[in-house]
Design a protein around this motif. Structure first.
Motif, PDB file in Angstrom:
ATOM      1  N   VAL A 149      -9.981  -0.881   2.044  1.00  8.27           N
ATOM      2  CA  VAL A 149      -9.615   0.515   1.744  1.00  8.27           C
ATOM      3  C   VAL A 149      -8.215   0.508   1.134  1.00  8.27           C
ATOM      4  N   ASN A 150      -8.109   1.042  -0.050  1.00 11.09           N
ATOM      5  CA  ASN A 150      -6.800   1.157  -0.713  1.00 11.09           C
ATOM      6  C   ASN A 150      -6.568   2.587  -1.167  1.00 11.09           C
ATOM      7  N   TYR A 162      -4.189   5.964  14.688  1.00 11.84           N
ATOM      8  CA  TYR A 162      -2.734   6.031  14.693  1.00 11.84           C
ATOM      9  C   TYR A 162      -2.202   7.450  14.933  1.00 11.84           C
ATOM     10  N   TYR A 212      -7.427  16.121   8.442  1.00 11.32           N
ATOM     11  CA  TYR A 212      -6.446  15.018   8.415  1.00 11.32           C
ATOM     12  C   TYR A 212      -7.149  13.662   8.588  1.00 11.32           C
ATOM     13  N   GLY A 225       0.820  -1.221   0.000  1.00 17.17           N
ATOM     14  CA  GLY A 225       0.000   0.000   0.000  1.00 17.17           C
ATOM     15  C   GLY A 225       0.845   1.258   0.000  1.00 17.17           C
ATOM     16  N   ARG A 226       0.418   2.213  -0.813  1.00 16.96           N
ATOM     17  CA  ARG A 226       1.141   3.494  -0.911  1.00 16.96           C
ATOM     18  C   ARG A 226       0.500   4.566  -0.043  1.00 16.96           C
ATOM     19  N   GLY A 227      -0.472   4.193   0.812  1.00 20.70           N
ATOM     20  CA  GLY A 227      -1.190   5.197   1.614  1.00 20.70           C
ATOM     21  C   GLY A 227      -0.511   5.550   2.925  1.00 20.70           C
ATOM     22  N   GLU A 271      -1.781  14.020   4.269  1.00 16.27           N
ATOM     23  CA  GLU A 271      -0.516  13.965   5.012  1.00 16.27           C
ATOM     24  C   GLU A 271       0.343  15.177   4.643  1.00 16.27           C
ATOM     25  N   LYS A 288      -4.262  -7.922   2.389  1.00 14.83           N
ATOM     26  CA  LYS A 288      -5.437  -7.166   2.848  1.00 14.83           C
ATOM     27  C   LYS A 288      -6.695  -7.698   2.164  1.00 14.83           C
ATOM     28  N   GLU A 339      -7.828   8.956   7.459  1.00 16.20           N
ATOM     29  CA  GLU A 339      -7.743   7.757   8.305  1.00 16.20           C
ATOM     30  C   GLU A 339      -8.885   6.843   7.864  1.00 16.20           C
ATOM     31  N   GLU A 340      -8.564   5.569   7.640  1.00 17.85           N
ATOM     32  CA  GLU A 340      -9.516   4.756   6.882  1.00 17.85           C
ATOM     33  C   GLU A 340     -10.906   4.619   7.499  1.00 17.85           C
ATOM     34  N   GLU A 378      -5.652  12.342   0.703  1.00 19.33           N
ATOM     35  CA  GLU A 378      -4.319  12.971   0.609  1.00 19.33           C
ATOM     36  C   GLU A 378      -4.148  14.153   1.562  1.00 19.33           C
ATOM     37  N   ASN A 403      -8.994   5.558  -1.234  1.00 19.24           N
ATOM     38  CA  ASN A 403      -8.699   6.672  -0.343  1.00 19.24           C
ATOM     39  C   ASN A 403      -7.953   7.766  -1.105  1.00 19.24           C
TER      40      ASN A 403
END
Ligand code: FMN
Ligand code: SF4
Length: 429
Positions: free
Chosen positions: A201-202, A378, A160, A48-50, A85, A59, A164-165, A83, A80
């Motif tokens: 969620v990806n 998190y 933010y 995952g690149r998230g 972050e 997953k 978060e998923e 974006e 998702n």
């Protein structure tokens, strides 16, 4: 090596995308049993690149297994695109320049997991990517891409926690972005007790990798990257660099190549991968950009967005700025997170005013230990990593500066609104 995800010229009409070789991944996937698509993704090692680098096929499989335990349960797929972050700006150019790669990947994933419904969560303020996405979905629907007409695009707030998923699932259901106790695979979209509707969620970029994997195969995908972190990744670099921007590089590339050779950083003092990872010191510049190496060192590569600060920046000011961002974005469902991030930020700001002493530093350490108590999500773990690592790595600078006010400097939280292609100028939110 050639770009796989970010084309040189925008591919915003379906004809242009097909002419560039697009569309064959979905065709091939539809001819394969879903299980074989998942096998290919598993062999590719796509992660995952998230932010967390979680293996995509693992997953999918675990969500499918959970869904199979319930008679009335549905399985949903959510992309998702929040974006949020700090320092990250890659899903937006990806959607703006190569929207069909994402749409094709989403439809491949939907076929692979057999999802009842597919959603894209994206910030309402991302107007250009949103427009391109909607247009691509319209064109794909017109061309008869199976499932394209049923994808629901849901716009969300500039927060933010929208990224978060579980916050994302809440927004899709029409609620504020407040993280849930259970993960999306345990309690997904529109869930009830007898129908938990496990949900995959990806991240947008994760899904955009799927057409290449399905059409060219796992071995092709693995030609870039490392054994444990295959493929290319979109890396953003902002801050004290000559050439901020988004760059597609093979995973495993040394961090120094990205920051110094490509983005033109010099005199680096500290680097942060978003606001939720440990600090990266100049001693670590030869580390590979790789999920496992980074994690072994305590600093993840996160979603590949790097904020570079040079030696002119006071470390306390940087830390107070990033901590204030997390304190503001903390939603308050968990006391230790909301009160802890706020207190740590207050104490850091006191130090910046030259008011604190070693006891203030100890109080920050103390509070940092408990900021994650009973956390739903998190966010405070990010605070703990960022604050703890920075206090340790820059202990000398902090100790010698105690009692002296830190100069006021214009240091925005690097939440990126846009990067001007022509000038490379970064526009912060
Ligand atoms: C506070 C917070 C913010 C996040 N923001 C994003 C985001 O903006 N985009 C994203 O894809 N993932 C974000 N994530 C990670 C997601 O929760 C989730 O792990 C990810 O979307 C999974 O996709 P992947 O497996 O393809 O990486 C965030 C996580 C946290 C804790
Ligand atoms: S850990 Fe913090 S941000 Fe996450 S749900 Fe709890 S209060 Fe909100």
């Amino acid at each position: 090596m050639e770009s796989r995800l970010l084309p040189d010229e925008p591919l915003i009409t379906l004809d242009a995308y097909l002419a560039a070789g697009g569309g064959r991944g979905l065709e091939r996937a539809r001819r394969l049993p879903p299980e074989e698509v998942i096998d290919e993704v598993e062999r590719s090692g796509l992660r995952g690149r998230g932010g967390a680098g979680f293996p995509t096929a693992v997953k999918w499989r675990s969500t499918l297994e959970l869904a199979a335990q319930y008679d009335r349960s549905q399985l949903y797929l959510v992309a998702n695109g929040a974006e949020g972050e700090p320092g990250t700006f890659k899903d937006r150019p990806l959607l703006a320049l190569n929207p069909f790669a994402f749409v094709e990947g989403l439809l491949i994933a939907r076929h692979a997991v057999g999802a009842t419904g597919a959603f894209v969560g994206i910030k309402a303020k991302f107007t250009r990517p949103l427009e391109r996405l909607r247009d691509a979905l319209r064109q794909a629907t017109g061309a008869g891409w199976p499932g394209a007409g049923e994808v629901e695009v849901v716009t969300g707030p500039d927060e933010y926690l929208f990224g978060e998923e579980t916050g994302l699932l809440e927004v899709i259901e029409g609620n504020p972005a407040l993280p849930r106790l259970l993960g999306p695979y345990q309690r997904g979209l529109f869930a009830s007790d007898d129908a938990p509707n496990p949900t995959v969620v990806n991240n947008i970029e994760t899904l955009a990798n799927l057409p290449g994997i399905v059409v060219n195969g796992a071995d092709w995908f693995r030609k870039a990257g490392t054994e444990g972190s295959p493929g290319t990744m979109l890396f953003t670099v902002v801050g004290d660099v000559e050439s901020p921007g988004v760059y597609e590089l093979p995973l495993g590339t040394p961090l120094r190549s990205l920051l110094v050779d490509i983005a033109g950083a010099s005199d680096i003092k500290a680097v942060y991968s978003g606001s939720s990872n440990a600090v990266i010191t100049p001693a670590r510049l030869d580390d590979p950009l790789d999920f496992d190496q980074a994690r072994a060192d305590g600093a993840g590569i996160g979603s590949g967005g790097f904020i570079v600060y040079d030696t002119s920046r006071p470390i306390l000011r940087i830390l107070a700025t990033l901590s204030a961002f997390l304190a503001r974005e903390s939603c308050g469902q968990c006391n230790a997170c909301k009160l802890g991030t706020a207190t740590i930020t207050d104490l850091l700001e006191r130090l910046c005013r030259g008011e604190g002493d070693q006891r203030t530093v100890r109080a920050i350490w103390q509070r940092n230990k408990t900021v994650t108590d009973q956390n739903r999500c998190y966010l405070p773990v990010g605070e703990q990593l960022m604050v703890g690592s920075t206090l340790s790595e820059y202990a000398g600078e902090i100790a010698s500066g105690l009692g002296k006010p830190v100069p006021e400097i214009n240091l925005p939280v690097p939440l990126i609104d846009d990067i001007d292609d022509a000038t490379g100028k970064v526009i912060y939110a």
